[in-house]
Design a protein around this motif. Sequence first.
Motif, PDB file in Angstrom:
ATOM      1  N   GLU A 283      20.094  57.788  79.807  1.00  0.00           N
ATOM      2  CA  GLU A 283      19.433  58.560  78.112  1.00  0.00           C
ATOM      3  C   GLU A 283      17.837  57.638  78.029  1.00  0.00           C
ATOM      4  O   GLU A 283      17.162  57.115  78.497  1.00  0.00           O
TER       5      GLU A 283
ATOM      6  N   ALA B  29      17.063  61.014  74.155  1.00  0.00           N
ATOM      7  CA  ALA B  29      17.987  61.786  74.683  1.00  0.00           C
ATOM      8  C   ALA B  29      18.746  61.493  75.222  1.00  0.00           C
ATOM      9  O   ALA B  29      18.074  60.799  76.187  1.00  0.00           O
ATOM     10  N   ARG B  30      20.563  61.401  75.632  1.00  0.00           N
ATOM     11  CA  ARG B  30      21.393  61.150  76.418  1.00  0.00           C
ATOM     12  C   ARG B  30      21.623  62.721  77.543  1.00  0.00           C
ATOM     13  O   ARG B  30      21.789  63.477  76.887  1.00  0.00           O
ATOM     14  N   PHE B  31      21.703  62.505  78.569  1.00  0.00           N
ATOM     15  CA  PHE B  31      22.621  63.314  79.128  1.00  0.00           C
ATOM     16  C   PHE B  31      23.431  62.668  80.060  1.00  0.00           C
ATOM     17  O   PHE B  31      23.464  61.885  80.595  1.00  0.00           O
TER      18      PHE B  31
ATOM     19  N   GLU C  91      25.731  66.515  76.654  1.00  0.00           N
ATOM     20  CA  GLU C  91      24.402  65.385  75.980  1.00  0.00           C
ATOM     21  C   GLU C  91      25.966  64.232  76.104  1.00  0.00           C
ATOM     22  O   GLU C  91      25.256  63.128  75.480  1.00  0.00           O
TER      23      GLU C  91
ATOM     24  N   PRO D 272      22.437  69.129  75.651  1.00  0.00           N
ATOM     25  CA  PRO D 272      21.029  69.123  75.264  1.00  0.00           C
ATOM     26  C   PRO D 272      20.455  69.924  75.799  1.00  0.00           C
ATOM     27  O   PRO D 272      20.968  71.300  75.621  1.00  0.00           O
TER      28      PRO D 272
ATOM     29  N   ASP E 259      14.933  69.599  76.252  1.00  0.00           N
ATOM     30  CA  ASP E 259      15.115  68.244  76.453  1.00  0.00           C
ATOM     31  C   ASP E 259      14.881  68.302  78.180  1.00  0.00           C
ATOM     32  O   ASP E 259      14.617  66.982  78.454  1.00  0.00           O
TER      33      ASP E 259
END
Length: 241
Positions: A13, A17-19, A51, A59, A63
């Motif tokens: 994170e 954003a989250r990956f 994401e 995502p 991002d």
Amino acid sequence: MISLEDAVTARLESHGARFEVLIDPDAALEIKRDEFDGELEDVIAAEDVFEDASRGDRPAETDLEDVFDTTEPLEIIPEVIKRGEIQITAEQRREMQEQKRKQLINTIARNAVNPQMDDAPHPPERIERALDEAGFRIDPMEPVSEQVDEALEDLRPVIPIRFDEVTMAVQLPADHAGSGQAEVRQYGELEREEWQSDGSWVGVVTFPAGLQNDFYDMVNELTSGEAETRVIKDEDDIKTR
């Protein structure tokens, strides 16, 4: 690539954003330690960055650019693993523990002997029972090689045990020397060899002491019991089996 069932999720994170990426658990640990030297494509379940991997959501490319300066998955995946956290479910943890437990038992059985029983190998079943008695718990997130020493420390109060090697001399009769000597070489380090005038082959090989019984079984099966073997302890002390 690996199957989804064998993969764990690595999550990062950053920048709001989250990956997430799907990766083999052992490979993920190696990548995190900068010890991975394989092909990334062989240890991932998808050549993609998510994401939310469980839903397949991806995502925004902006991002990816903001955090990684690229949108190329094979460049991003290692970064997610190195900078993020490895997520595993309770079921994955149990499966990894069981797999590593078997690997640990086999590693100890291959290398350990009983110093109170003329350095006889410990059967895997005995090691397994001793680990249970010692209360040793496998860490599913650590390589087996890094847990062997701790396991041995816990085992020593329960059973007499030490890691050792054995040097074995073996003579294979002429009828079995050609294929047999190749099998012998695979057991460890070949110290020396000599072809005899009658066509037989003599070799001296050093290998983990826990493999002695397997070695005897192998040469006896190859030669129908016609092989001669000797455990070499030193130049003046040779014990014939």
